[in-house]
Design an enzyme around this catalytic site. Structure first.
Site, short mmCIF file in Angstrom:
data_model
loop_
_atom_site.label_atom_id
_atom_site.label_comp_id
_atom_site.label_asym_id
_atom_site.label_seq_id
_atom_site.Cartn_x
_atom_site.Cartn_y
_atom_site.Cartn_z
N GLU A 1 0.81 -1.22 0.00
CA GLU A 1 0.00 0.00 0.00
C GLU A 1 0.84 1.27 0.00
O GLU A 1 1.80 1.40 0.77
CB GLU A 1 -0.90 0.00 1.24
N ASP B 1 9.73 6.09 -2.79
CA ASP B 1 9.11 4.77 -2.92
C ASP B 1 9.88 3.79 -2.04
O ASP B 1 11.10 3.79 -2.04
CB ASP B 1 9.20 4.32 -4.39
N ARG C 1 9.03 0.36 -2.06
CA ARG C 1 8.82 -1.01 -2.55
C ARG C 1 10.15 -1.63 -2.95
O ARG C 1 10.98 -1.01 -3.59
CB ARG C 1 7.87 -1.01 -3.75
#
Length: 185
Positions: free
Chosen positions: A56, A96, A98
């Site tokens: 998320e 980010d 991720r």
């Protein structure tokens, strides 16, 4: 079966869009488009795989994601494509979080060695998949007519940052003209 065509959508969770239908991003329309592409391939005798990952808000979490959305809407000049990543960095300290290098593990676990149609524009996902040894024949971008008006900020910023596109990438000057709706709109 590597002899049959395979379409894959690797999707990172977005409750705001996937569940609640927010139009500030392309997540939900891209997920739906990916599911449709997988079904079309399966109906033509191949297979389709949708991998839904719990990452998320660029793995920053839902609360941080909504803080970023709020900051984008409240910044001077409004929500603009040229400041898209800067707002995330100001709020979260990074653009980010991720870690896509582990993402292909599920594809390998499924025995996937070739993807005929990868329904993703993400350079990070594509690089992780191909560097893990999986061949990608064709990348598939979200069609322009599926991009919500308020998500133009996101998609143009991502294309300028290296996401796959078949259209021309905007200049920094042109990015500054791409604006989302305001807080009251």
């Amino acid at each position: 079966d590597p002899a049959k065509p395979l379409t894959v959508r690797v999707h990172d969770e977005c409750n705001g869009s996937d569940v609640f239908g927010s139009d500030i991003c392309t997540c939900r329309p891209y997920l739906v488009y990916g599911i449709e592409a997988c079904i079309q391939t399966a109906q033509a005798g191949g297979a389709g795989v949708v991998v839904y990952l719990r990452k998320e808000g660029r793995a920053l979490g839902e609360v941080t994601k909504f803080l970023v959305y709020n900051a984008r809407k409240r910044q001077e000049g409004g929500d603009r494509a040229d400041a898209y990543f800067a707002r995330t960095e100001c709020v979260a300290g990074v653009q980010d979080m991720r870690f896509q290098e582990l993402m292909p593990d599920v594809l390998h676990w499924l025995g996937i060695t070739r993807i005929d149609r990868l329904v993703s524009m993400s350079d990070l996902k594509y690089n992780a998949i191909t560097q893990s040894g999986i061949q990608v024949v064709k990348r598939v971008a979200i069609p322009d007519d599926l991009i919500p008006a308020d998500a133009q900020v996101e998609i143009e910023a991502k294309k300028a940052a290296g996401y796959y596109t078949e259209s021309q990438v905007l200049t920094e000057e042109a990015l500054a003209t791409i604006k989302g709706r305001g807080l009251i709109d």
